[in-house]
Design a protein around this motif. Structure first.
Motif, PDB file in Angstrom:
ATOM      1  N   THR A  31       0.859  -1.190   0.000  1.00  0.00           N
ATOM      2  CA  THR A  31       0.000   0.000   0.000  1.00  0.00           C
ATOM      3  C   THR A  31       0.889   1.232   0.000  1.00  0.00           C
ATOM      4  O   THR A  31       1.940   1.282   0.675  1.00  0.00           O
ATOM      5  N   ILE A  32       0.457   2.226  -0.767  1.00  0.00           N
ATOM      6  CA  ILE A  32       1.204   3.469  -0.946  1.00  0.00           C
ATOM      7  C   ILE A  32       0.252   4.625  -0.707  1.00  0.00           C
ATOM      8  O   ILE A  32      -0.863   4.650  -1.260  1.00  0.00           O
ATOM      9  N   ASP A  33       0.658   5.592   0.127  1.00  0.00           N
ATOM     10  CA  ASP A  33      -0.243   6.693   0.428  1.00  0.00           C
ATOM     11  C   ASP A  33      -0.276   7.715  -0.708  1.00  0.00           C
ATOM     12  O   ASP A  33       0.401   7.536  -1.746  1.00  0.00           O
ATOM     13  N   GLU A  34      -1.050   8.784  -0.505  1.00  0.00           N
ATOM     14  CA  GLU A  34      -1.242   9.778  -1.561  1.00  0.00           C
ATOM     15  C   GLU A  34       0.036  10.526  -1.918  1.00  0.00           C
ATOM     16  O   GLU A  34       0.124  11.161  -2.973  1.00  0.00           O
ATOM     17  N   HIS A  35       1.030  10.459  -1.025  1.00  0.00           N
ATOM     18  CA  HIS A  35       2.296  11.147  -1.285  1.00  0.00           C
ATOM     19  C   HIS A  35       3.368  10.209  -1.851  1.00  0.00           C
ATOM     20  O   HIS A  35       4.526  10.598  -1.971  1.00  0.00           O
ATOM     21  N   GLY A  36       2.972   8.983  -2.172  1.00  0.00           N
ATOM     22  CA  GLY A  36       3.902   8.041  -2.763  1.00  0.00           C
ATOM     23  C   GLY A  36       4.785   7.323  -1.779  1.00  0.00           C
ATOM     24  O   GLY A  36       5.801   6.724  -2.167  1.00  0.00           O
ATOM     25  N   ILE A  37       4.438   7.331  -0.491  1.00  0.00           N
ATOM     26  CA  ILE A  37       5.224   6.676   0.549  1.00  0.00           C
ATOM     27  C   ILE A  37       4.640   5.297   0.831  1.00  0.00           C
ATOM     28  O   ILE A  37       3.426   5.133   0.965  1.00  0.00           O
ATOM     29  N   VAL A  38       5.508   4.298   0.925  1.00  0.00           N
ATOM     30  CA  VAL A  38       5.065   2.936   1.209  1.00  0.00           C
ATOM     31  C   VAL A  38       4.576   2.863   2.656  1.00  0.00           C
ATOM     32  O   VAL A  38       5.290   3.270   3.581  1.00  0.00           O
ATOM     33  N   THR A  39       3.337   2.353   2.838  1.00  0.00           N
ATOM     34  CA  THR A  39       2.761   2.242   4.181  1.00  0.00           C
ATOM     35  C   THR A  39       2.596   0.796   4.620  1.00  0.00           C
ATOM     36  O   THR A  39       2.366   0.539   5.807  1.00  0.00           O
ATOM     37  N   ALA A  40       2.665  -0.176   3.709  1.00  0.00           N
ATOM     38  CA  ALA A  40       2.577  -1.598   4.074  1.00  0.00           C
ATOM     39  C   ALA A  40       3.335  -2.425   3.047  1.00  0.00           C
ATOM     40  O   ALA A  40       3.345  -2.107   1.844  1.00  0.00           O
ATOM     41  N   TRP A  41       3.955  -3.506   3.515  1.00  0.00           N
ATOM     42  CA  TRP A  41       4.813  -4.341   2.654  1.00  0.00           C
ATOM     43  C   TRP A  41       4.771  -5.751   3.229  1.00  0.00           C
ATOM     44  O   TRP A  41       5.219  -5.993   4.343  1.00  0.00           O
ATOM     45  N   TYR A  46      13.320  -6.923  -0.621  1.00  0.00           N
ATOM     46  CA  TYR A  46      13.366  -5.924   0.444  1.00  0.00           C
ATOM     47  C   TYR A  46      12.446  -6.353   1.595  1.00  0.00           C
ATOM     48  O   TYR A  46      11.322  -6.806   1.365  1.00  0.00           O
ATOM     49  N   SER A  47      12.924  -6.191   2.820  1.00  0.00           N
ATOM     50  CA  SER A  47      12.092  -6.520   3.981  1.00  0.00           C
ATOM     51  C   SER A  47      11.134  -5.368   4.287  1.00  0.00           C
ATOM     52  O   SER A  47      11.353  -4.228   3.837  1.00  0.00           O
ATOM     53  N   PRO A  48      10.053  -5.623   5.061  1.00  0.00           N
ATOM     54  CA  PRO A  48       9.129  -4.533   5.418  1.00  0.00           C
ATOM     55  C   PRO A  48       9.829  -3.388   6.133  1.00  0.00           C
ATOM     56  O   PRO A  48       9.514  -2.219   5.894  1.00  0.00           O
ATOM     57  N   THR A  49      10.806  -3.677   7.010  1.00  0.00           N
ATOM     58  CA  THR A  49      11.489  -2.594   7.732  1.00  0.00           C
ATOM     59  C   THR A  49      12.293  -1.717   6.782  1.00  0.00           C
ATOM     60  O   THR A  49      12.518  -0.526   7.057  1.00  0.00           O
ATOM     61  N   GLN A  50      12.765  -2.299   5.673  1.00  0.00           N
ATOM     62  CA  GLN A  50      13.531  -1.523   4.714  1.00  0.00           C
ATOM     63  C   GLN A  50      12.637  -0.614   3.865  1.00  0.00           C
ATOM     64  O   GLN A  50      13.082   0.447   3.442  1.00  0.00           O
ATOM     65  N   MET A  51      11.349  -1.001   3.656  1.00  0.00           N
ATOM     66  CA  MET A  51      10.516  -0.306   2.670  1.00  0.00           C
ATOM     67  C   MET A  51       9.473   0.604   3.285  1.00  0.00           C
ATOM     68  O   MET A  51       9.162   1.663   2.704  1.00  0.00           O
ATOM     69  N   VAL A  52       8.876   0.244   4.411  1.00  0.00           N
ATOM     70  CA  VAL A  52       7.804   1.061   4.969  1.00  0.00           C
ATOM     71  C   VAL A  52       8.363   2.426   5.367  1.00  0.00           C
ATOM     72  O   VAL A  52       9.366   2.528   6.087  1.00  0.00           O
ATOM     73  N   GLY A  53       7.745   3.472   4.852  1.00  0.00           N
ATOM     74  CA  GLY A  53       8.176   4.830   5.123  1.00  0.00           C
ATOM     75  C   GLY A  53       9.044   5.429   4.039  1.00  0.00           C
ATOM     76  O   GLY A  53       9.388   6.615   4.092  1.00  0.00           O
ATOM     77  N   PRO A  63       9.906   6.331  -0.149  1.00  0.00           N
ATOM     78  CA  PRO A  63       9.182   6.617  -1.393  1.00  0.00           C
ATOM     79  C   PRO A  63       9.158   5.389  -2.292  1.00  0.00           C
ATOM     80  O   PRO A  63      10.168   4.703  -2.470  1.00  0.00           O
ATOM     81  N   ALA A  64       7.987   5.098  -2.843  1.00  0.00           N
ATOM     82  CA  ALA A  64       7.863   3.939  -3.728  1.00  0.00           C
ATOM     83  C   ALA A  64       8.564   4.167  -5.051  1.00  0.00           C
ATOM     84  O   ALA A  64       8.932   3.206  -5.750  1.00  0.00           O
ATOM     85  N   ALA A  65       8.806   5.416  -5.422  1.00  0.00           N
ATOM     86  CA  ALA A  65       9.449   5.690  -6.717  1.00  0.00           C
ATOM     87  C   ALA A  65      10.846   5.120  -6.790  1.00  0.00           C
ATOM     88  O   ALA A  65      11.364   4.858  -7.885  1.00  0.00           O
ATOM     89  N   GLY A  66      11.480   4.887  -5.640  1.00  0.00           N
ATOM     90  CA  GLY A  66      12.830   4.329  -5.648  1.00  0.00           C
ATOM     91  C   GLY A  66      12.886   2.912  -6.155  1.00  0.00           C
ATOM     92  O   GLY A  66      13.972   2.402  -6.456  1.00  0.00           O
ATOM     93  N   LEU A  67      11.730   2.245  -6.256  1.00  0.00           N
ATOM     94  CA  LEU A  67      11.690   0.867  -6.755  1.00  0.00           C
ATOM     95  C   LEU A  67      11.589   0.797  -8.269  1.00  0.00           C
ATOM     96  O   LEU A  67      11.776  -0.274  -8.859  1.00  0.00           O
ATOM     97  N   LEU A  68      11.279   1.902  -8.916  1.00  0.00           N
ATOM     98  CA  LEU A  68      11.036   1.886 -10.346  1.00  0.00           C
ATOM     99  C   LEU A  68      12.340   1.811 -11.115  1.00  0.00           C
ATOM    100  O   LEU A  68      13.323   2.514 -10.801  1.00  0.00           O
ATOM    101  N   ALA A  69      12.331   0.956 -12.140  1.00  0.00           N
ATOM    102  CA  ALA A  69      13.495   0.868 -13.021  1.00  0.00           C
ATOM    103  C   ALA A  69      13.484   1.998 -14.034  1.00  0.00           C
ATOM    104  O   ALA A  69      14.525   2.342 -14.598  1.00  0.00           O
ATOM    105  N   GLU A  70      12.302   2.579 -14.286  1.00  0.00           N
ATOM    106  CA  GLU A  70      12.175   3.679 -15.235  1.00  0.00           C
ATOM    107  C   GLU A  70      11.325   4.764 -14.589  1.00  0.00           C
ATOM    108  O   GLU A  70      10.346   4.481 -13.895  1.00  0.00           O
ATOM    109  N   GLU A  71      11.668   6.017 -14.816  1.00  0.00           N
ATOM    110  CA  GLU A  71      10.887   7.119 -14.293  1.00  0.00           C
ATOM    111  C   GLU A  71       9.582   7.248 -15.084  1.00  0.00           C
ATOM    112  O   GLU A  71       9.529   6.997 -16.284  1.00  0.00           O
ATOM    113  N   ILE A  72       8.530   7.706 -14.362  1.00  0.00           N
ATOM    114  CA  ILE A  72       7.216   7.894 -14.996  1.00  0.00           C
ATOM    115  C   ILE A  72       6.995   9.380 -15.180  1.00  0.00           C
ATOM    116  O   ILE A  72       7.245  10.190 -14.272  1.00  0.00           O
ATOM    117  N   ASP A  73       6.517   9.757 -16.334  1.00  0.00           N
ATOM    118  CA  ASP A  73       6.259  11.159 -16.646  1.00  0.00           C
ATOM    119  C   ASP A  73       5.226  11.755 -15.681  1.00  0.00           C
ATOM    120  O   ASP A  73       4.278  11.083 -15.292  1.00  0.00           O
TER     121      ASP A  73
END
Length: 826
Positions: free
Chosen positions: A27-37, A47-54, A56-66
């Motif tokens: 789950t990702i909040d409205e600001h793009g922050i991972v809230t559950a993993w 990635y473990s939950p402690t590494q990801m929760v909190g 930005p989800a954009a760091g997981l993308l291999a390509e940037e989105i316009d």
């Protein structure tokens, strides 16, 4: 990635079926922050939950989105496709993702729920056997899917893919609650688990909007365990179809059925209007207002048609899904003017229900000239409305407006049909209430006009009274009371109760009260008076039986019957004679504060005939209190009659100094709510005439005694200071005593009573009463009673146990200071 096939299960062994690690959930909040993993996401990306929760989800993308593409995605309720992600070991990983947008709810912020299957990504040959088995068991034309024993989708048909707007590849390997993010789908999974446990088919109905729609659909789901030859469950088959039309038709029928019980529970116009508004919220509308024509305020007939130009309507009721009804621009009871062409007036003019959307010209033009309504439409996001006229029996009573702003779906034509049905039911109930209000007002007016407007002046008793009409449902009845001055300073106290309610009961009460006044005027004893009244009621009942039946809509007159209490109190002797005709016995409070019910013989109710009435004579100490009442005072759902009588005596024993206060105390103690029957209450505190104001002489049966009688009377008047009444009194004494000596039987008695007026009484032992006649020109006698009648205010005769009494009453001059009132000028 290879799929792990869930093992075959024996029915009853469904423990640990749901393996959360078989799909990646984030789950990702409205600001793009991972809230559950979850563990599946860790398995997928490392990635473990402690590494990801909190983070930005954009760091997981291999390509940037316009940025433009991100803004367009944010407007979607759901998205599915492939995303290129970066693994911790830096290699690129393409993942099929299904993303559900969750709206803010109960303080929880909005978020995206993203899921990706880790198993079952490719169909396998053994799945075809399950599909074939399920097709044999499912109904044709249904949307169908086959799931393994972990409730993860294996195969789906075209109807299922079309209903969910997803391909089979998008759904394969996902549980139902992952493929459709809705609380109702969790109920479906519980049903599927039950099928695993029992090995028996299950049925469930879900209420979920179709993808891309806001309107709730009803889906009938049939869950079937798919078994091997040995009985082991190797999968779950599910078939479902859309039963939305049946669902909404059923809801409309339920709402109409509820309307038949909730609308019109009382005969009150405002309450009925409020019941309509309450019924429609929140199931049918978000805001409802009911406005009525001003002509209904005075219970008059609504005018035919609707006048030209603006129309003023009074807000009878409204209701909202929001506390405090903030959408309303008119308060209940207030009057608002609706301009020509506005939606409510168009419905009133046309007599038809009309459907509007917020962008329709009729709405925009109306709100353009009404800032308050424009603000309400804008602030609450009202998107659709219906205006429905309230019409009953050819008369238009008002208009009801249904509005939606919280319901996501707009009103439809089938909603308009339901609104018309609800308004039609309410209109009939409002019209019934209006007609009843008018008829009740007529009956109450008649009732009050037939009751005594003011109690007559007399010196025998101090009196106070109360009359309470019955509640609205019972209707006005026929209770009455009277205080009737009689000859000899006596007074008659009357309380009666006519059977039934309505105008007929009030009219019957008026006839009986008039009859009692007439019979009392001829000074009949209480038992004889009730006998004559009983004959009258019997004749009225016979006339009613012979009358033709009432026409359609006319009030049924019913049986004619009544109860009555008639009492005569004499302040000179302190004797009270009471007779009852089916009526509750009065309560007596003696000066020492003792309260009790009088033990009196009770005759039959009036109109039955056949049995005699019996009068009882009791002697009352000065200052005694008599309480006369009708049975409506005693009737209560909370207690029986004996308890009410006991409470009445306890309250009367308090005996406040003012009878007015005691009347209020009695009603407050015995009445917990609006009475179901009329109540008449009459309290009388007895007085005693001073012996110095009564003079009595025994008259010898000798004509010569007349002169002495005149002298004695004249001397008594001088002692009372009533010399001005001497001439008339001597004439009356001379005439009445002479007639008694000449025509009657001894003993003869003369009595003068100085009360508010001067009363002269002559009693004898003869039962023959004189009558007044006109003397002819050459008659030598016959003018005596005529002179008495001309010179006195009233005269008459009454029968006694010893014979009769003839009396004449003179009006005494009022003292100039008697009506003088000192005004407080300070």
């Amino acid at each position: 990635m290879a799929r792990r096939r869930a093992r075959n299960r024996v029915p009853g062994s469904s423990e640990n079926v749901l393996d959360e690690a078989l799909s990646a959930q984030v789950t990702i909040d409205e600001h793009g922050i991972v809230t559950a993993w979850n563990a599946g996401a860790e398995k997928l990306l490392g990635y473990s939950p402690t590494q990801m929760v909190g983070r930005p989800a954009a760091g997981l993308l291999a390509e940037e989105i316009d940025e433009e593409e991100l803004r367009s995605l944010a407007q979607l309720p759901r998205w599915n496709g492939r995303i290129a992600l970066r693994h911790p070991d830096r290699h690129r990983l393409e993942v099929r993702v299904l993303a559900h947008k969750r709206a803010p709810d109960g303080g929880r912020p909005g978020e995206w729920y993203m899921v990706s299957a880790l198993t079952g990504l490719r169909p396998e040959p053994e799945d075809d056997a399950l599909v074939s088995q399920h097709h044999e068991q499912a109904a044709a034309g249904c949307a169908m899917g086959v799931f393994d024993t972990g409730l993860r989708l294996l195969r789906s048909n075209e109807a299922m893919r079309r209903s969910l707007a997803l391909s089979e590849d998008d759904m394969r390997g996902l549980r139902p609650s992952e493929g459709m993010d809705h609380p109702e789908v969790h109920k479906l999974e519980r049903v599927m688990l039950r099928a695993l446990e029992t090995g028996e088919p299950q049925v469930a109905v879900l209420y979920v909007p179709a993808p891309g729609e806001s309107r709730v659909h009803a889906w009938a789901n049939f869950v079937t365990p798919l078994k091997q030859a040995d009985g082991r469950v190797q999968g779950i088959g599910m078939a479902y179809h859309d039963i939305t039309e049946h669902y909404w038709a059923r809801k409309r029928l339920m709402l109409l059925a509820e309307a038949s019980t909730r609308i019109g529970s009382t005969l009150d116009v405002t309450r009925t209007a409020q019941e309509l508004a309450d019924l429609a919220i929140p199931e049918f509308a978000d805001f409802v207002s009911v406005d009525l024509l001003l002509s209904l305020d005075d219970a008059q007939e609504p005018p035919p048609g609707t006048p030209d130009g603006p129309v003023s309507l009074r807000r009878a009721a409204h209701r909202s899904v929001n506390p405090g009804t903030p959408e309303a621009v008119v308060a209940p009871g207030e009057v608002d003017s609706y301009p020509e062409g506005s939606p409510p007036i168009e419905s009133l003019r046309s007599g038809r229900a009309l459907l509007y959307h917020a962008t329709d010209p009729a709405i925009t033009e109306w709100t353009a000239h009404d800032r308050s309504r424009a603000a309400a439409v804008r602030d609450f996001g009202m998107h659709s409305a219906m205006t429905v006229p309230l019409t009953a029996r050819g008369a238009t009573l008002g208009v009801v407006v249904f509005t939606r702003h919280r319901h996501p779906e707009v009103f439809r034509e089938d909603d308009l049909v339901l609104a018309e049905e609800l308004a039609a039911r309410a209109a009939v109930c409002i019209d019934n209430a209006r007609r009843y209000t008018r008829e009740r007002a007529t009956a109450v007016t008649l009732q009050h006009s037939l009751l005594p407007q003011a109690l007559p002046a007399q010196a025998a008793v101090e009196v106070e009274s109360r009359y309470l009409p019955a509640g609205a449902r019972a209707g006005v009845g026929g209770d009455w009371f009277d205080v009737i001055p009689l000859s000899g300073a006596r007074v008659a106290l009357v309380v009666g109760d006519v059977v039934g309610h309505g105008i007929h009961a009030s009219a019957t009460m008026g006839r009986l009260r008039t009859a009692v006044l007439t019979l009392a005027d001829i000074d009949l004893p209480p038992d004889e008076l009730l006998t004559h009244l009983d004959d009258l009621v019997a004749r009225l009942s016979a006339q009613q039986d012979d009358a033709p039946p009432p026409g359609p809509g006319a009030e049924s007159t019913g049986d004619v019957g009544a109860t009555c209490l008639y009492a005569v109190y004499d302040p000179t002797s302190r004797h009270c004679t009471i007779a009852l005709a089916g009526h509750p016995a009065p309560a007596l409070v003696t000066p020492d504060g003792t309260a009790k019910l009088l033990d009196l013989p009770v005759g039959p109710p009036l109109g039955l005939g056949g049995l005699p009435f019996e009068a009882t004579d009791i002697e009352l100490p000065e200052g005694s209190l008599l309480a006369l009442y009708t049975d409506g005072l005693l009737e209560s759902r909370e207690r029986d009659i004996d308890a009410s009588l006991s409470l009445l005596c306890q309250t009367l024993a308090q005996t406040p100094a003012r009878l007015d206060d005691l009347c209020d105390a009695v009603l407050a103690a015995l009445l917990l709510a609006r009475p179901s029957d009329d109540i008449a209450l009459l309290l009388a505190r007895t007085k005693v005439l001073d012996t110095n104001r009564v003079a009595t002489w025994e008259i010898p049966a000798d004509p010569a005694a007349v002169a002495q009688a005149r002298k004695d009377a004249s001397a008594q008047l001088s002692a009372w200071g009533l010399e001005d009444a001497d001439f008339v009194t001597e004439l009356v004494v001379s005439e009445l005593v002479t007639n008694a000596i000449r025509y009657a039987e001894p003993p003869v008695q003369l009595r003068l009573i100085h009360d508010r007026n001067l009363i002269c009484e002559v009693s004898d032992a003869s039962g023959t009463a004189p009558h007044m006649r006109r003397a002819h020109t050459y008659d030598e006698g016959g003018r005596g009673l005529l002179l008495v009648a001309q010179l006195t205010a009233a005269w008459g005769t009454r029968q006694t146990t010893e014979g009769k009494t003839i009396w004449a009453e003179q009006t005494l001059p009022v003292s100039p200071l008697a009506d003088f009132t000192v005004l407080d000028t300070e």
